[in-house]
Design a protein around this motif. Sequence first.
Motif, PDB file in Angstrom:
ATOM      1  N   SER A 198      16.642  12.094  -0.906  1.00 61.47           N
ATOM      2  CA  SER A 198      17.870  12.530  -0.241  1.00 61.47           C
ATOM      3  C   SER A 198      17.786  14.030  -0.009  1.00 61.47           C
ATOM      4  CB  SER A 198      19.106  12.174  -1.069  1.00 61.47           C
ATOM      5  OG  SER A 198      19.079  12.850  -2.312  1.00 61.47           O
ATOM      6  N   MET A 199      18.575  14.511   0.929  1.00 61.35           N
ATOM      7  CA  MET A 199      18.544  15.933   1.246  1.00 61.35           C
ATOM      8  C   MET A 199      19.025  16.809   0.079  1.00 61.35           C
ATOM      9  SD  MET A 199      20.206  18.020   4.470  1.00 61.35           S
ATOM     10  CE  MET A 199      19.103  17.248   5.650  1.00 61.35           C
ATOM     11  N   PRO A 200      20.129  16.479  -0.613  1.00 58.66           N
ATOM     12  CA  PRO A 200      20.531  17.316  -1.754  1.00 58.66           C
ATOM     13  C   PRO A 200      19.459  17.378  -2.847  1.00 58.66           C
ATOM     14  CG  PRO A 200      22.344  15.906  -1.085  1.00 58.66           C
ATOM     15  CD  PRO A 200      21.142  15.438  -0.334  1.00 58.66           C
ATOM     16  N   ARG A 201      18.805  16.261  -3.117  1.00 54.29           N
ATOM     17  CA  ARG A 201      17.755  16.235  -4.137  1.00 54.29           C
ATOM     18  C   ARG A 201      16.584  17.112  -3.713  1.00 54.29           C
ATOM     19  NH1 ARG A 201      15.619  12.584  -8.125  1.00 54.29           N
ATOM     20  NH2 ARG A 201      13.335  12.448  -8.045  1.00 54.29           N
ATOM     21  N   ALA A 202      16.179  16.991  -2.439  1.00 49.73           N
ATOM     22  CA  ALA A 202      15.059  17.786  -1.938  1.00 49.73           C
ATOM     23  C   ALA A 202      15.385  19.276  -1.952  1.00 49.73           C
ATOM     24  CB  ALA A 202      14.689  17.332  -0.523  1.00 49.73           C
ATOM     25  N   TRP A 203      16.610  19.634  -1.567  1.00 46.99           N
ATOM     26  CA  TRP A 203      17.005  21.042  -1.565  1.00 46.99           C
ATOM     27  C   TRP A 203      17.075  21.598  -2.995  1.00 46.99           C
ATOM     28  CZ3 TRP A 203      16.997  24.885   1.645  1.00 46.99           C
ATOM     29  CH2 TRP A 203      17.068  24.650   3.026  1.00 46.99           C
ATOM     30  N   ALA A 237      10.028  17.369 -14.477  1.00 45.01           N
ATOM     31  CA  ALA A 237       9.048  16.281 -14.569  1.00 45.01           C
ATOM     32  C   ALA A 237       9.731  14.944 -14.811  1.00 45.01           C
ATOM     33  CB  ALA A 237       8.044  16.579 -15.682  1.00 45.01           C
ATOM     34  N   VAL A 238      10.746  14.945 -15.671  1.00 41.32           N
ATOM     35  CA  VAL A 238      11.501  13.714 -15.924  1.00 41.32           C
ATOM     36  C   VAL A 238      12.222  13.270 -14.655  1.00 41.32           C
ATOM     37  CG1 VAL A 238      13.432  12.721 -17.207  1.00 41.32           C
ATOM     38  CG2 VAL A 238      11.765  14.183 -18.375  1.00 41.32           C
ATOM     39  N   ALA A 239      12.832  14.225 -13.936  1.00 42.11           N
ATOM     40  CA  ALA A 239      13.536  13.884 -12.697  1.00 42.11           C
ATOM     41  C   ALA A 239      12.574  13.378 -11.631  1.00 42.11           C
ATOM     42  CB  ALA A 239      14.291  15.104 -12.181  1.00 42.11           C
ATOM     43  N   ALA A 240      11.372  13.969 -11.561  1.00 40.15           N
ATOM     44  CA  ALA A 240      10.394  13.530 -10.561  1.00 40.15           C
ATOM     45  C   ALA A 240       9.814  12.167 -10.900  1.00 40.15           C
ATOM     46  CB  ALA A 240       9.270  14.562 -10.444  1.00 40.15           C
ATOM     47  N   ALA A 241       9.755  11.828 -12.193  1.00 42.86           N
ATOM     48  CA  ALA A 241       9.171  10.552 -12.607  1.00 42.86           C
ATOM     49  C   ALA A 241      10.104   9.375 -12.353  1.00 42.86           C
ATOM     50  CB  ALA A 241       8.798  10.601 -14.085  1.00 42.86           C
ATOM     51  N   ILE A 242      11.408   9.635 -12.265  1.00 44.58           N
ATOM     52  CA  ILE A 242      12.376   8.555 -12.040  1.00 44.58           C
ATOM     53  C   ILE A 242      12.322   8.141 -10.570  1.00 44.58           C
ATOM     54  CG2 ILE A 242      14.817   7.914 -12.087  1.00 44.58           C
ATOM     55  CD1 ILE A 242      15.206   9.933 -14.316  1.00 44.58           C
ATOM     56  N   PRO A 243      12.020   6.884 -10.283  1.00 45.80           N
ATOM     57  CA  PRO A 243      11.967   6.440  -8.882  1.00 45.80           C
ATOM     58  C   PRO A 243      13.354   6.377  -8.264  1.00 45.80           C
ATOM     59  CG  PRO A 243      11.624   4.576 -10.364  1.00 45.80           C
ATOM     60  CD  PRO A 243      11.684   5.800 -11.235  1.00 45.80           C
ATOM     61  N   GLY A 253       0.816  -1.213   0.000  1.00 52.42           N
ATOM     62  CA  GLY A 253       0.000   0.000   0.000  1.00 52.42           C
ATOM     63  C   GLY A 253       0.841   1.251   0.000  1.00 52.42           C
ATOM     64  N   SER A 254       1.951   1.232   0.754  1.00 53.02           N
ATOM     65  CA  SER A 254       2.842   2.390   0.791  1.00 53.02           C
ATOM     66  C   SER A 254       3.501   2.608  -0.562  1.00 53.02           C
ATOM     67  CB  SER A 254       3.914   2.187   1.863  1.00 53.02           C
ATOM     68  OG  SER A 254       4.826   3.247   1.866  1.00 53.02           O
ATOM     69  N   THR A 255       3.878   1.503  -1.245  1.00 46.75           N
ATOM     70  CA  THR A 255       4.493   1.621  -2.560  1.00 46.75           C
ATOM     71  C   THR A 255       3.519   2.202  -3.579  1.00 46.75           C
ATOM     72  OG1 THR A 255       5.900  -0.282  -2.076  1.00 46.75           O
ATOM     73  CG2 THR A 255       5.658   0.351  -4.390  1.00 46.75           C
ATOM     74  N   VAL A 256       2.269   1.727  -3.520  1.00 45.47           N
ATOM     75  CA  VAL A 256       1.255   2.238  -4.446  1.00 45.47           C
ATOM     76  C   VAL A 256       0.992   3.720  -4.192  1.00 45.47           C
ATOM     77  CG1 VAL A 256      -1.163   2.069  -5.107  1.00 45.47           C
ATOM     78  CG2 VAL A 256       0.170  -0.004  -4.783  1.00 45.47           C
ATOM     79  N   ALA A 257       0.926   4.111  -2.902  1.00 43.13           N
ATOM     80  CA  ALA A 257       0.694   5.518  -2.567  1.00 43.13           C
ATOM     81  C   ALA A 257       1.840   6.392  -3.051  1.00 43.13           C
ATOM     82  CB  ALA A 257       0.509   5.673  -1.057  1.00 43.13           C
ATOM     83  N   THR A 258       3.071   5.908  -2.860  1.00 44.13           N
ATOM     84  CA  THR A 258       4.227   6.675  -3.315  1.00 44.13           C
ATOM     85  C   THR A 258       4.220   6.834  -4.827  1.00 44.13           C
ATOM     86  OG1 THR A 258       5.522   5.849  -1.443  1.00 44.13           O
ATOM     87  CG2 THR A 258       6.732   6.781  -3.297  1.00 44.13           C
ATOM     88  N   GLY A 259       3.874   5.745  -5.527  1.00 48.64           N
ATOM     89  CA  GLY A 259       3.795   5.832  -6.979  1.00 48.64           C
ATOM     90  C   GLY A 259       2.713   6.792  -7.441  1.00 48.64           C
ATOM     91  N   GLY A 260       1.586   6.822  -6.712  1.00 48.26           N
ATOM     92  CA  GLY A 260       0.519   7.754  -7.063  1.00 48.26           C
ATOM     93  C   GLY A 260       0.933   9.199  -6.869  1.00 48.26           C
ATOM     94  N   VAL A 261       1.632   9.476  -5.770  1.00 46.92           N
ATOM     95  CA  VAL A 261       2.110  10.837  -5.515  1.00 46.92           C
ATOM     96  C   VAL A 261       3.128  11.246  -6.568  1.00 46.92           C
ATOM     97  CG1 VAL A 261       3.406  12.264  -3.900  1.00 46.92           C
ATOM     98  CG2 VAL A 261       1.646  10.727  -3.047  1.00 46.92           C
ATOM     99  N   ARG A 262       4.009  10.320  -6.943  1.00 48.04           N
ATOM    100  CA  ARG A 262       5.011  10.623  -7.974  1.00 48.04           C
ATOM    101  C   ARG A 262       4.342  10.933  -9.313  1.00 48.04           C
ATOM    102  NH1 ARG A 262       7.419   6.057  -8.120  1.00 48.04           N
ATOM    103  NH2 ARG A 262       8.804   6.501  -6.384  1.00 48.04           N
ATOM    104  N   THR A 263       3.319  10.160  -9.658  1.00 44.96           N
ATOM    105  CA  THR A 263       2.606  10.410 -10.909  1.00 44.96           C
ATOM    106  C   THR A 263       1.901  11.760 -10.889  1.00 44.96           C
ATOM    107  OG1 THR A 263       2.248   8.025 -11.202  1.00 44.96           O
ATOM    108  CG2 THR A 263       0.837   9.526 -12.464  1.00 44.96           C
ATOM    109  N   ALA A 264       1.258  12.078  -9.749  1.00 47.77           N
ATOM    110  CA  ALA A 264       0.561  13.367  -9.642  1.00 47.77           C
ATOM    111  C   ALA A 264       1.535  14.528  -9.738  1.00 47.77           C
ATOM    112  CB  ALA A 264      -0.210  13.422  -8.318  1.00 47.77           C
ATOM    113  N   GLU A 265       2.697  14.404  -9.087  1.00 44.99           N
ATOM    114  CA  GLU A 265       3.686  15.477  -9.147  1.00 44.99           C
ATOM    115  C   GLU A 265       4.238  15.630 -10.563  1.00 44.99           C
ATOM    116  OE1 GLU A 265       7.950  16.846  -7.137  1.00 44.99           O
ATOM    117  OE2 GLU A 265       6.989  14.959  -6.534  1.00 44.99           O
ATOM    118  N   THR A 266       4.456  14.510 -11.243  1.00 44.53           N
ATOM    119  CA  THR A 266       4.959  14.568 -12.613  1.00 44.53           C
ATOM    120  C   THR A 266       3.976  15.284 -13.529  1.00 44.53           C
ATOM    121  OG1 THR A 266       6.165  12.484 -12.286  1.00 44.53           O
ATOM    122  CG2 THR A 266       5.777  13.201 -14.562  1.00 44.53           C
ATOM    123  N   MET A 267       2.691  14.967 -13.397  1.00 46.53           N
ATOM    124  CA  MET A 267       1.676  15.631 -14.223  1.00 46.53           C
ATOM    125  C   MET A 267       1.582  17.116 -13.892  1.00 46.53           C
ATOM    126  SD  MET A 267       0.778  13.267 -16.197  1.00 46.53           S
ATOM    127  CE  MET A 267      -0.527  14.183 -17.028  1.00 46.53           C
TER     128      MET A 267
END
Length: 208
Positions: free
Chosen positions: A107-112, A97-103, A29-43
Amino acid sequence: MGGKTQTNTVFSANSPPVGMESSGEDERGSTVATGGVRTAETMLRLLPMGLCVVALVIMLKNSQTNDFGSLSYSDLGAFKYLVHVNGICAGYSLLSAVAAAIPRPSSMPRAWTFFLLDQILTYVILGAGAVATEVVYLAYKGDSAAMWSKSCGSFGGFCHKATASVAITFTVSLCYIGISLISSYRLFSKYDAPVGFYNNKGIEISAF
Protein backbone atom coordinates in the motif's frame (compact mmCIF):
# COMPACT_ATOMS: atom_id res chain seq x y z
CA MET A 1 -16.97 -44.07 -42.93
CA GLY A 2 -16.21 -42.59 -46.29
CA GLY A 3 -12.44 -42.82 -45.52
CA LYS A 4 -12.66 -40.21 -42.72
CA THR A 5 -11.19 -41.01 -39.37
CA GLN A 6 -13.07 -39.70 -36.35
CA THR A 7 -10.94 -38.54 -33.46
CA ASN A 8 -12.50 -38.47 -30.01
CA THR A 9 -11.07 -35.99 -27.53
CA VAL A 10 -11.41 -37.05 -23.92
CA PHE A 11 -11.15 -34.44 -21.17
CA SER A 12 -10.44 -35.52 -17.67
CA ALA A 13 -12.52 -34.00 -14.92
CA ASN A 14 -9.35 -33.06 -13.05
CA SER A 15 -7.51 -31.45 -15.94
CA PRO A 16 -7.71 -27.64 -16.11
CA PRO A 17 -9.10 -25.83 -19.16
CA VAL A 18 -6.75 -24.93 -21.92
CA GLY A 19 -4.58 -21.94 -20.98
CA MET A 20 -5.27 -22.15 -17.25
CA GLU A 21 -2.34 -24.43 -16.47
CA SER A 22 0.28 -21.93 -17.61
CA SER A 23 -1.53 -19.16 -15.78
CA GLY A 24 -1.38 -21.13 -12.54
CA GLU A 25 2.30 -21.76 -13.02
CA ASP A 26 2.88 -18.03 -13.54
CA GLU A 27 1.02 -17.21 -10.35
CA ARG A 28 2.98 -19.79 -8.38
CA GLY A 29 6.24 -18.46 -9.83
CA SER A 30 5.26 -14.90 -8.94
CA THR A 31 4.41 -15.97 -5.38
CA VAL A 32 7.74 -17.75 -4.98
CA ALA A 33 9.62 -14.72 -6.36
CA THR A 34 7.79 -12.38 -4.00
CA GLY A 35 8.57 -14.62 -1.06
CA GLY A 36 12.23 -14.71 -2.07
CA VAL A 37 12.43 -10.93 -2.27
CA ARG A 38 10.72 -10.61 1.12
CA THR A 39 13.19 -13.04 2.67
CA ALA A 40 16.17 -11.22 1.15
CA GLU A 41 14.90 -7.85 2.38
CA THR A 42 14.28 -9.25 5.86
CA MET A 43 17.84 -10.60 6.07
CA LEU A 44 19.23 -7.31 4.77
CA ARG A 45 17.35 -5.44 7.49
CA LEU A 46 18.53 -7.85 10.19
CA LEU A 47 22.19 -7.50 9.22
CA PRO A 48 22.54 -3.87 10.41
CA MET A 49 20.99 -4.84 13.75
CA GLY A 50 23.84 -7.24 14.52
CA LEU A 51 26.47 -4.80 13.32
CA CYS A 52 24.98 -1.95 15.37
CA VAL A 53 25.01 -4.09 18.51
CA VAL A 54 28.67 -5.01 17.93
CA ALA A 55 29.68 -1.38 17.34
CA LEU A 56 27.69 -0.28 20.38
CA VAL A 57 29.22 -2.90 22.71
CA ILE A 58 32.77 -2.13 21.55
CA MET A 59 32.30 1.56 22.23
CA LEU A 60 30.56 1.01 25.57
CA LYS A 61 33.53 -1.03 26.79
CA ASN A 62 36.03 1.44 25.41
CA SER A 63 37.97 2.89 28.32
CA GLN A 64 41.64 2.91 29.31
CA THR A 65 43.57 3.90 32.38
CA ASN A 66 47.34 4.24 32.58
CA ASP A 67 50.06 6.49 34.01
CA PHE A 68 48.85 9.36 31.83
CA GLY A 69 45.33 9.28 33.25
CA SER A 70 42.05 7.70 32.21
CA LEU A 71 39.98 8.04 29.06
CA SER A 72 36.50 6.73 28.32
CA TYR A 73 34.05 7.03 25.44
CA SER A 74 31.73 9.01 27.71
CA ASP A 75 34.32 11.80 27.83
CA LEU A 76 33.67 12.58 24.16
CA GLY A 77 30.27 13.71 22.93
CA ALA A 78 30.79 12.30 19.43
CA PHE A 79 31.30 8.80 20.81
CA LYS A 80 28.26 9.04 23.07
CA TYR A 81 26.22 10.15 20.06
CA LEU A 82 27.56 7.15 18.11
CA VAL A 83 26.42 4.80 20.87
CA HIS A 84 22.92 6.29 20.95
CA VAL A 85 22.53 6.21 17.17
CA ASN A 86 23.67 2.59 16.97
CA GLY A 87 21.12 1.68 19.62
CA ILE A 88 18.33 3.43 17.72
CA CYS A 89 19.33 1.82 14.43
CA ALA A 90 19.49 -1.62 16.03
CA GLY A 91 15.95 -1.24 17.36
CA TYR A 92 14.64 0.09 14.05
CA SER A 93 16.35 -2.70 12.10
CA LEU A 94 14.61 -5.32 14.24
CA LEU A 95 11.18 -3.69 13.95
CA SER A 96 11.48 -3.07 10.21
CA ALA A 97 12.67 -6.65 9.62
CA VAL A 98 9.62 -8.01 11.45
CA ALA A 99 7.33 -5.68 9.47
CA ALA A 100 8.98 -6.68 6.18
CA ALA A 101 8.69 -10.39 7.00
CA ILE A 102 4.91 -10.21 7.53
CA PRO A 103 3.16 -10.91 4.20
CA ARG A 104 0.87 -7.96 3.63
CA PRO A 105 -0.49 -6.39 0.47
CA SER A 106 1.55 -3.41 -0.64
CA SER A 107 0.00 0.00 0.00
CA MET A 108 1.10 3.58 -0.49
CA PRO A 109 1.17 4.51 3.25
CA ARG A 110 3.28 1.42 4.02
CA ALA A 111 5.69 2.17 1.17
CA TRP A 112 6.02 5.83 2.19
CA THR A 113 6.63 4.88 5.84
CA PHE A 114 9.47 2.52 4.94
CA PHE A 115 10.93 5.06 2.51
CA LEU A 116 10.96 7.99 4.94
CA LEU A 117 12.27 6.04 7.94
CA ASP A 118 14.97 4.35 5.86
CA GLN A 119 16.11 7.70 4.52
CA ILE A 120 16.19 9.32 7.96
CA LEU A 121 18.14 6.47 9.57
CA THR A 122 20.59 6.41 6.66
CA TYR A 123 21.50 10.08 7.11
CA VAL A 124 21.59 9.79 10.90
CA ILE A 125 24.01 6.85 10.93
CA LEU A 126 26.16 8.51 8.26
CA GLY A 127 26.32 11.69 10.34
CA ALA A 128 27.28 9.78 13.49
CA GLY A 129 30.04 7.95 11.65
CA ALA A 130 31.39 11.15 10.10
CA VAL A 131 31.54 13.03 13.42
CA ALA A 132 33.19 10.09 15.20
CA THR A 133 35.70 9.75 12.35
CA GLU A 134 36.77 13.35 12.81
CA VAL A 135 37.38 12.76 16.54
CA VAL A 136 39.39 9.60 15.83
CA TYR A 137 41.46 11.48 13.24
CA LEU A 138 42.23 14.25 15.72
CA ALA A 139 43.17 11.66 18.34
CA TYR A 140 45.69 10.15 15.94
CA LYS A 141 47.01 13.29 14.23
CA GLY A 142 46.17 16.13 16.58
CA ASP A 143 45.48 19.72 15.56
CA SER A 144 47.93 22.40 16.61
CA ALA A 145 45.62 25.21 15.47
CA ALA A 146 42.86 23.97 17.78
CA MET A 147 45.42 23.04 20.47
CA TRP A 148 44.26 19.41 20.24
CA SER A 149 47.19 17.15 21.12
CA LYS A 150 47.67 13.59 19.95
CA SER A 151 46.29 11.10 22.43
CA CYS A 152 46.60 7.77 20.63
CA GLY A 153 50.28 7.58 21.51
CA SER A 154 49.30 7.36 25.18
CA PHE A 155 45.93 5.63 24.76
CA GLY A 156 46.54 3.27 21.87
CA GLY A 157 44.05 0.63 23.01
CA PHE A 158 41.30 3.21 23.32
CA CYS A 159 41.95 4.52 19.79
CA HIS A 160 41.99 1.02 18.29
CA LYS A 161 38.60 0.16 19.77
CA ALA A 162 37.15 3.50 18.70
CA THR A 163 38.42 2.95 15.15
CA ALA A 164 36.85 -0.52 15.05
CA SER A 165 33.50 0.82 16.25
CA VAL A 166 33.53 3.62 13.67
CA ALA A 167 34.47 1.20 10.86
CA ILE A 168 31.55 -1.08 11.76
CA THR A 169 29.25 1.93 11.86
CA PHE A 170 30.22 2.83 8.30
CA THR A 171 29.45 -0.77 7.28
CA VAL A 172 26.01 -0.24 8.79
CA SER A 173 25.72 2.91 6.69
CA LEU A 174 26.37 0.91 3.53
CA CYS A 175 23.65 -1.55 4.52
CA TYR A 176 21.21 1.30 5.08
CA ILE A 177 22.07 2.83 1.73
CA GLY A 178 21.12 -0.46 0.09
CA ILE A 179 17.92 -0.67 2.14
CA SER A 180 16.94 2.90 1.26
CA LEU A 181 17.50 2.16 -2.43
CA ILE A 182 15.18 -0.85 -2.19
CA SER A 183 12.44 1.11 -0.44
CA SER A 184 12.84 3.97 -2.93
CA TYR A 185 12.51 1.62 -5.89
CA ARG A 186 9.48 -0.11 -4.37
CA LEU A 187 7.75 3.24 -3.77
CA PHE A 188 8.46 5.07 -7.02
CA SER A 189 8.11 2.07 -9.33
CA LYS A 190 4.61 1.18 -8.12
CA TYR A 191 3.05 4.55 -7.40
CA ASP A 192 2.90 7.54 -9.72
CA ALA A 193 3.49 11.09 -8.64
CA PRO A 194 0.29 12.92 -7.58
CA VAL A 195 -0.04 14.89 -10.82
CA GLY A 196 -3.64 15.81 -10.14
CA PHE A 197 -2.66 17.36 -6.83
CA TYR A 198 -0.11 19.65 -8.47
CA ASN A 199 -2.56 20.61 -11.23
CA ASN A 200 -5.12 21.63 -8.62
CA LYS A 201 -2.50 23.84 -6.98
CA GLY A 202 -1.90 25.61 -10.25
CA ILE A 203 1.69 24.44 -10.70
CA GLU A 204 2.77 24.21 -14.31
CA ILE A 205 5.80 22.33 -15.60
CA SER A 206 7.27 23.72 -18.77
CA ALA A 207 8.37 21.22 -21.40
CA PHE A 208 11.65 21.93 -23.13
